[in-house]
Scaffold this motif. Structure first.
Motif, PDB file in Angstrom:
ATOM      1  N   PRO A   1       0.815  -1.217   0.000  1.00 44.58           N
ATOM      2  CA  PRO A   1       0.000   0.000   0.000  1.00 44.58           C
ATOM      3  C   PRO A   1       0.851   1.271   0.000  1.00 44.58           C
ATOM      4  O   PRO A   1       1.958   1.295   0.539  1.00 44.58           O
ATOM      5  CB  PRO A   1      -0.804  -0.109   1.297  1.00 44.58           C
ATOM      6  N   GLY A   2       0.316   2.318  -0.621  1.00 47.90           N
ATOM      7  CA  GLY A   2       0.986   3.610  -0.693  1.00 47.90           C
ATOM      8  C   GLY A   2       1.216   4.011  -2.134  1.00 47.90           C
ATOM      9  O   GLY A   2       0.606   3.473  -3.055  1.00 47.90           O
ATOM     10  N   ILE A   3       2.119   4.973  -2.330  1.00 46.68           N
ATOM     11  CA  ILE A   3       2.426   5.410  -3.686  1.00 46.68           C
ATOM     12  C   ILE A   3       3.719   4.748  -4.166  1.00 46.68           C
ATOM     13  O   ILE A   3       4.599   4.427  -3.367  1.00 46.68           O
ATOM     14  CB  ILE A   3       2.498   6.939  -3.811  1.00 46.68           C
ATOM     15  N   HIS A   4       3.772   4.530  -5.460  1.00 47.32           N
ATOM     16  CA  HIS A   4       4.917   3.872  -6.088  1.00 47.32           C
ATOM     17  C   HIS A   4       5.338   4.652  -7.326  1.00 47.32           C
ATOM     18  O   HIS A   4       4.490   5.160  -8.062  1.00 47.32           O
ATOM     19  CB  HIS A   4       4.559   2.445  -6.517  1.00 47.32           C
ATOM     20  N   GLY A   5       6.657   4.707  -7.558  1.00 47.39           N
ATOM     21  CA  GLY A   5       7.152   5.250  -8.804  1.00 47.39           C
ATOM     22  C   GLY A   5       6.614   4.410  -9.949  1.00 47.39           C
ATOM     23  O   GLY A   5       6.542   3.183  -9.862  1.00 47.39           O
ATOM     24  N   PHE A   6       6.225   5.062 -11.039  1.00 52.33           N
ATOM     25  CA  PHE A   6       5.566   4.424 -12.175  1.00 52.33           C
ATOM     26  C   PHE A   6       6.147   5.095 -13.417  1.00 52.33           C
ATOM     27  O   PHE A   6       6.026   6.313 -13.571  1.00 52.33           O
ATOM     28  CB  PHE A   6       4.062   4.688 -12.030  1.00 52.33           C
ATOM     29  N   HIS A   7       6.819   4.324 -14.272  1.00 55.10           N
ATOM     30  CA  HIS A   7       7.537   4.922 -15.391  1.00 55.10           C
ATOM     31  C   HIS A   7       7.480   4.062 -16.644  1.00 55.10           C
ATOM     32  O   HIS A   7       7.315   2.853 -16.569  1.00 55.10           O
ATOM     33  CB  HIS A   7       9.026   5.105 -15.045  1.00 55.10           C
ATOM     34  N   ILE A   8       7.714   4.718 -17.774  1.00 54.45           N
ATOM     35  CA  ILE A   8       7.996   4.016 -19.021  1.00 54.45           C
ATOM     36  C   ILE A   8       9.510   3.959 -19.119  1.00 54.45           C
ATOM     37  O   ILE A   8      10.188   4.974 -18.977  1.00 54.45           O
ATOM     38  CB  ILE A   8       7.426   4.764 -20.247  1.00 54.45           C
ATOM     39  N   HIS A   9      10.051   2.753 -19.341  1.00 51.87           N
ATOM     40  CA  HIS A   9      11.498   2.588 -19.488  1.00 51.87           C
ATOM     41  C   HIS A   9      11.846   2.381 -20.956  1.00 51.87           C
ATOM     42  O   HIS A   9      11.007   1.996 -21.767  1.00 51.87           O
ATOM     43  CB  HIS A   9      11.986   1.428 -18.610  1.00 51.87           C
ATOM     44  N   GLN A  10      13.078   2.645 -21.271  1.00 50.16           N
ATOM     45  CA  GLN A  10      13.564   2.696 -22.649  1.00 50.16           C
ATOM     46  C   GLN A  10      13.358   1.402 -23.436  1.00 50.16           C
ATOM     47  O   GLN A  10      12.952   1.427 -24.586  1.00 50.16           O
ATOM     48  CB  GLN A  10      15.059   3.065 -22.646  1.00 50.16           C
ATOM     49  N   ASN A  11      13.657   0.264 -22.826  1.00 53.76           N
ATOM     50  CA  ASN A  11      13.666  -1.006 -23.557  1.00 53.76           C
ATOM     51  C   ASN A  11      12.482  -1.880 -23.188  1.00 53.76           C
ATOM     52  O   ASN A  11      12.040  -1.894 -22.043  1.00 53.76           O
ATOM     53  CB  ASN A  11      14.964  -1.766 -23.260  1.00 53.76           C
TER      54      ASN A  11
ATOM     55  N   ALA B   1      15.496  -3.312 -18.865  1.00 56.24           N
ATOM     56  CA  ALA B   1      14.567  -2.293 -19.352  1.00 56.24           C
ATOM     57  C   ALA B   1      15.278  -0.956 -19.558  1.00 56.24           C
ATOM     58  O   ALA B   1      14.742  -0.061 -20.201  1.00 56.24           O
ATOM     59  CB  ALA B   1      13.400  -2.117 -18.390  1.00 56.24           C
ATOM     60  N   GLY B   2      16.481  -0.827 -19.019  1.00 60.73           N
ATOM     61  CA  GLY B   2      17.225   0.419 -19.163  1.00 60.73           C
ATOM     62  C   GLY B   2      16.646   1.515 -18.293  1.00 60.73           C
ATOM     63  O   GLY B   2      15.895   1.267 -17.359  1.00 60.73           O
ATOM     64  N   GLY B   3      16.996   2.751 -18.627  1.00 63.51           N
ATOM     65  CA  GLY B   3      16.525   3.906 -17.868  1.00 63.51           C
ATOM     66  C   GLY B   3      15.166   4.378 -18.335  1.00 63.51           C
ATOM     67  O   GLY B   3      14.541   3.780 -19.202  1.00 63.51           O
ATOM     68  N   HIS B   4      14.726   5.478 -17.755  1.00 65.66           N
ATOM     69  CA  HIS B   4      13.448   6.064 -18.138  1.00 65.66           C
ATOM     70  C   HIS B   4      13.481   6.497 -19.600  1.00 65.66           C
ATOM     71  O   HIS B   4      14.504   6.980 -20.097  1.00 65.66           O
ATOM     72  CB  HIS B   4      13.127   7.280 -17.278  1.00 65.66           C
ATOM     73  N   PHE B   5      12.373   6.332 -20.292  1.00 66.42           N
ATOM     74  CA  PHE B   5      12.226   6.752 -21.685  1.00 66.42           C
ATOM     75  C   PHE B   5      12.500   8.257 -21.763  1.00 66.42           C
ATOM     76  O   PHE B   5      11.828   9.068 -21.121  1.00 66.42           O
ATOM     77  CB  PHE B   5      10.809   6.412 -22.162  1.00 66.42           C
ATOM     78  N   ASP B   6      13.525   8.627 -22.524  1.00 67.00           N
ATOM     79  CA  ASP B   6      13.991  10.015 -22.584  1.00 67.00           C
ATOM     80  C   ASP B   6      14.479  10.335 -23.997  1.00 67.00           C
ATOM     81  O   ASP B   6      15.658  10.589 -24.222  1.00 67.00           O
ATOM     82  CB  ASP B   6      15.115  10.212 -21.553  1.00 67.00           C
ATOM     83  N   PRO B   7      13.563  10.350 -24.994  1.00 65.55           N
ATOM     84  CA  PRO B   7      13.992  10.549 -26.375  1.00 65.55           C
ATOM     85  C   PRO B   7      14.636  11.908 -26.641  1.00 65.55           C
ATOM     86  O   PRO B   7      15.409  12.048 -27.588  1.00 65.55           O
ATOM     87  CB  PRO B   7      12.702  10.386 -27.178  1.00 65.55           C
TER      88      PRO B   7
ATOM     89  N   GLY C   1      11.805  17.116 -18.978  1.00 68.80           N
ATOM     90  CA  GLY C   1      12.322  15.918 -18.323  1.00 68.80           C
ATOM     91  C   GLY C   1      12.041  14.683 -19.153  1.00 68.80           C
ATOM     92  O   GLY C   1      11.627  14.768 -20.311  1.00 68.80           O
ATOM     93  N   HIS C   2      12.262  13.520 -18.538  1.00 67.02           N
ATOM     94  CA  HIS C   2      11.993  12.246 -19.218  1.00 67.02           C
ATOM     95  C   HIS C   2      10.532  12.177 -19.655  1.00 67.02           C
ATOM     96  O   HIS C   2       9.643  12.452 -18.860  1.00 67.02           O
ATOM     97  CB  HIS C   2      12.221  11.067 -18.266  1.00 67.02           C
ATOM     98  N   GLU C   3      10.291  11.774 -20.866  1.00 62.93           N
ATOM     99  CA  GLU C   3       8.911  11.556 -21.311  1.00 62.93           C
ATOM    100  C   GLU C   3       8.300  10.351 -20.607  1.00 62.93           C
ATOM    101  O   GLU C   3       7.088  10.235 -20.526  1.00 62.93           O
ATOM    102  CB  GLU C   3       8.835  11.391 -22.826  1.00 62.93           C
ATOM    103  N   GLY C   4       9.132   9.465 -20.089  1.00 61.28           N
ATOM    104  CA  GLY C   4       8.647   8.276 -19.404  1.00 61.28           C
ATOM    105  C   GLY C   4       8.264   8.492 -17.959  1.00 61.28           C
ATOM    106  O   GLY C   4       7.835   7.557 -17.284  1.00 61.28           O
TER     107      GLY C   4
END
Length: 180
Positions: free
Chosen positions: A67-77, A95-101, A115-118
């Motif tokens: 329970p609680g909040i969690h980081g939620f991201h799109i990763h590069q791979n 998965a690599g790092g955060h999606f950052d085109p 910032g990161h688009e992901g």
């Protein structure tokens, strides 16, 4: 105080996307099966859909999370397997790092182009370990993230690189790949 209020505001906007209004504006989407990175077992899915031309809505149907909040991201791979980084095995590391085109190299808020688009709004998990509240990412289009990984982190996300890099979300706990 502002850094705390902005994620809450985006979360509130996400909660406001009721099923009635969303149904009138969504397009076809992708159902992403999410797996616990420690056990490999499914924890549910996330439906990923364009919302008109305004961004992407992520609608989770997940269980078994803390329970609680969690980081939620799109990763590069689009690869949720483990990888060795700095001599250590990292779950979901492939998965690599955060999606950052745009190569900003900055972790930021989901509504910023600086910032990161992901970077997505935080994922809220209720007291029963379930996540069902949609989150909205206005800077994304589904076609741009197809074939990439969705990642859930153990801790929250302050949408900044300070005091800890990448929002301080910590280890990767669940992952799924958006089909192309």
């Amino acid at each position: 105080m502002k850094k705390f209020l902005l994620p809450v505001l985006v979360g509130s906007i996400s909660l406001a996307l009721s099923s009635t209004s969303f149904a009138a504006h969504h397009e076809e989407g992708k159902k992403v099966v999410m797996n616990n990175l420690s056990t490999g077992e499914s924890i549910g899915s996330v439906m990923v859909q364009d919302y008109d031309d305004d961004g992407v809505v992520f609608t989770p149907n997940l269980s078994g999370l803390t329970p609680g909040i969690h980081g939620f991201h799109i990763h590069q791979n689009g690869d949720c397997s483990s990888a060795i980084k700095d001599g250590k095995n990292v779950l979901g590391g492939a998965a690599g790092g955060h999606f950052d085109p745009e190569e900003t190299d900055k972790h930021s808020v989901p509504w910023s182009e600086k910032g990161h688009e992901g970077d997505l709004p935080t994922l809220y998990v209720d007291e029963n370990g379930k996540a069902t509240q949609p989150v909205f990412a206005p800077e994304l289009e589904l076609e741009d993230i197809e074939g990439r990984a969705i990642m859930i982190h153990a801790g929250g996300d302050n949408h900044s690189d300070s005091p800890k890099a990448l929002g301080g979300g910590g280890e990767r706990i669940a992952c799924g790949v958006i089909a192309e």
